[in-house]
Design a protein around this motif. Structure first.
Motif, PDB file in Angstrom:
ATOM      1  N   LEU A  95       0.818  -1.141  -0.024  1.00 63.53           N
ATOM      2  CA  LEU A  95       0.021   0.047   0.085  1.00 63.53           C
ATOM      3  C   LEU A  95       0.838   1.316  -0.143  1.00 63.53           C
ATOM      4  N   ALA A  96       1.949   1.170   0.744  1.00 60.87           N
ATOM      5  CA  ALA A  96       2.685   2.477   0.980  1.00 60.87           C
ATOM      6  C   ALA A  96       3.414   2.867  -0.353  1.00 60.87           C
ATOM      7  N   ALA A  97       3.765   1.720  -1.061  1.00 57.92           N
ATOM      8  CA  ALA A  97       4.561   1.667  -2.348  1.00 57.92           C
ATOM      9  C   ALA A  97       3.465   2.404  -3.410  1.00 57.92           C
ATOM     10  N   ARG A  98       2.373   2.120  -3.581  1.00 59.03           N
ATOM     11  CA  ARG A  98       1.477   2.216  -4.458  1.00 59.03           C
ATOM     12  C   ARG A  98       1.141   3.965  -4.040  1.00 59.03           C
ATOM     13  N   ASP A 158      -8.393  13.324  -5.556  1.00 59.36           N
ATOM     14  CA  ASP A 158      -8.983  12.362  -6.420  1.00 59.36           C
ATOM     15  C   ASP A 158      -8.165  11.202  -6.790  1.00 59.36           C
ATOM     16  N   ARG A 159      -6.866  11.216  -7.096  1.00 58.56           N
ATOM     17  CA  ARG A 159      -5.992  10.170  -7.424  1.00 58.56           C
ATOM     18  C   ARG A 159      -5.495   9.471  -6.336  1.00 58.56           C
ATOM     19  N   ALA A 165       4.005  10.847  -6.159  1.00 56.15           N
ATOM     20  CA  ALA A 165       5.299  11.549  -7.046  1.00 56.15           C
ATOM     21  C   ALA A 165       4.861  11.975  -8.387  1.00 56.15           C
ATOM     22  N   GLU A 166       3.510  11.097  -8.967  1.00 53.20           N
ATOM     23  CA  GLU A 166       3.080  11.410 -10.226  1.00 53.20           C
ATOM     24  C   GLU A 166       2.415  12.624 -10.256  1.00 53.20           C
ATOM     25  N   ILE A 167       1.822  13.156  -8.976  1.00 53.84           N
ATOM     26  CA  ILE A 167       1.122  14.325  -9.271  1.00 53.84           C
ATOM     27  C   ILE A 167       1.435  15.302  -8.233  1.00 53.84           C
ATOM     28  N   ALA A 168       2.501  15.721  -7.958  1.00 55.89           N
ATOM     29  CA  ALA A 168       3.306  16.553  -7.164  1.00 55.89           C
ATOM     30  C   ALA A 168       2.827  18.017  -7.423  1.00 55.89           C
ATOM     31  N   THR A 185      -0.916  14.660   4.761  1.00 59.13           N
ATOM     32  CA  THR A 185      -0.571  15.896   4.862  1.00 59.13           C
ATOM     33  C   THR A 185       0.364  16.257   3.502  1.00 59.13           C
ATOM     34  N   ALA A 186       0.777  15.428   2.660  1.00 63.07           N
ATOM     35  CA  ALA A 186       1.375  15.729   1.429  1.00 63.07           C
ATOM     36  C   ALA A 186       0.528  16.131   0.492  1.00 63.07           C
ATOM     37  N   MET A 187      -0.678  15.118   0.492  1.00 61.10           N
ATOM     38  CA  MET A 187      -1.919  15.455  -0.380  1.00 61.10           C
ATOM     39  C   MET A 187      -2.702  16.672  -0.395  1.00 61.10           C
ATOM     40  N   LEU A 188      -2.611  17.231   1.028  1.00 60.68           N
ATOM     41  CA  LEU A 188      -3.200  18.573   1.189  1.00 60.68           C
ATOM     42  C   LEU A 188      -2.129  19.689   1.476  1.00 60.68           C
ATOM     43  N   GLY A 189      -0.971  19.581   1.336  1.00 61.23           N
ATOM     44  CA  GLY A 189      -0.018  20.341   1.386  1.00 61.23           C
ATOM     45  C   GLY A 189       0.082  21.091   2.857  1.00 61.23           C
ATOM     46  N   ALA A 190      -0.083  20.463   3.966  1.00 56.77           N
ATOM     47  CA  ALA A 190       0.061  21.035   5.479  1.00 56.77           C
ATOM     48  C   ALA A 190       1.440  21.310   5.519  1.00 56.77           C
ATOM     49  N   GLU A 191       1.599  22.604   6.310  1.00 52.03           N
ATOM     50  CA  GLU A 191       2.715  23.249   6.305  1.00 52.03           C
ATOM     51  C   GLU A 191       2.842  23.502   7.869  1.00 52.03           C
TER      52      GLU A 191
END
Length: 213
Positions: free
Chosen positions: A85-88, A106-107, A94-97, A153-159
Motif C-alpha cells: 500500500l505504501a509503495a502504491r 481524487d488520485r 510522486a506522479e501528481i506532485a 499531509t502531502a496530499m493537502l499541502g500541510a505546512e
C-alpha cells in the motif's frame, strides 16, 4: 473466498531448477496471502494454522520452518500488505506532485480505496483483524496510521503544526470509515466516500493545508 493464495507463484509440477531459496520464497509468499484469505471466514482468532496450510498448499513442517507461530506469520503478512500500500501511494504522490488539490485528492484517495477493493482480504487483515492479534500488532497498526497521516499531509499541502494536526484528524476519520466499510464488504460505500471528502477539504480552505487555500 478467492483462490488467489493457491494460484500465486505455484511451483511447477515435477522436477524443476528452482533453488532452495526460490522455493522457500514461493512458499512464504503463498502462506502470507493465505493468512489474509483464511481469516475472511473465521477472523484471526477463529483461523487455525491448518486452514492457512490448506489454502497455501504447504505442509505444517514448511510453515514452522518459515514462521515461529501464527502471530509471527500475521506480522509478516501485515508488513507485506503495508509495504504494498505504501509503495502504491508514494508512486501516486510522486506522479501528481504539481497537480491541483482536487486532482491530488481524487488520485490519492482513488488509489487508496482501489487498493482495498482490489484485495479485500489483505485490507481486512490490516484494518480489522489486526486488533485481535495483540499489543505488538496494534502498535504496528498505529505506525502504519502515522504513515497514512504523512500521505494526507502531502496530499493537502500541510505546512503548519495546526494544519498537520487537522490532517491527522482527517486521516483518522478516513481510516475509521474505510475500516467500517471493509468489515461490511461495502465496496460501493467505500468508493462513495471520495467525493464528499474532496468537497470537505475544498470547503475547509486552508484548514488542512495549501491545496485549497
Amino acid at each position: 473466498m478467492s483462490d488467489s493464495a493457491s494460484k500465486l507463484r505455484q511451483l511447477p509440477r515435477g522436477r524443476h531448477r528452482l533453488s532452495r531459496e526460490q522455493v522457500a520464497e514461493s512458499q512464504r509468499e503463498r502462506i502470507l496471502i493465505a493468512m489474509g484469505e483464511a481469516m475472511t471466514d473465521g477472523g484471526y482468532v477463529g483461523t487455525p494454522v491448518a486452514a492457512i496450510l490448506k489454502l497455501a498448499g504447504v505442509s505444517r513442517e514448511t510453515f514452522y520452518e518459515l514462521f515461529r507461530s501464527k502471530e509471527d506469520c500475521f506480522t509478516a503478512a501485515f508488513d507485506r500488505v503495508s509495504a504494498l500500500l505504501a509503495a502504491r501511494l508514494q508512486l501516486t504522490i510522486a506522479e501528481i506532485a504539481d497537480a491541483d488539490g482536487v486532482t491530488r485528492m481524487d488520485r490519492i484517495l482513488g488509489d487508496y480505496f482501489d487498493h482495498m477493493i482490489d484485495d479485500p482480504a489483505s485490507a481486512r487483515l490490516f484494518l480489522v483483524e489486526v486488533y485481535a492479534v495483540g499489543p505488538a500488532a496494534i502498535e504496528a497498526r498505529m505506525a502504519l496510521q502515522k504513515r497514512f497521516v504523512d500521505v494526507v499531509t502531502a496530499m493537502l499541502g500541510a505546512e503548519t503544526d495546526e494544519q498537520r494536526f487537522a490532517c491527522a484528524t482527517l486521516a483518522a476519520a478516513i481510516g475509521a470509515m474505510t475500516t467500517g466499510r471493509i468489515a461490511a464488504d461495502d465496496f460501493d460505500g467505500l468508493r462513495a466516500l471520495k467525493a464528499p471528502l474532496i468537497e470537505l477539504a475544498r470547503r475547509s480552505g486552508a484548514v488542512y493545508g495549501t491545496a485549497f487555500a
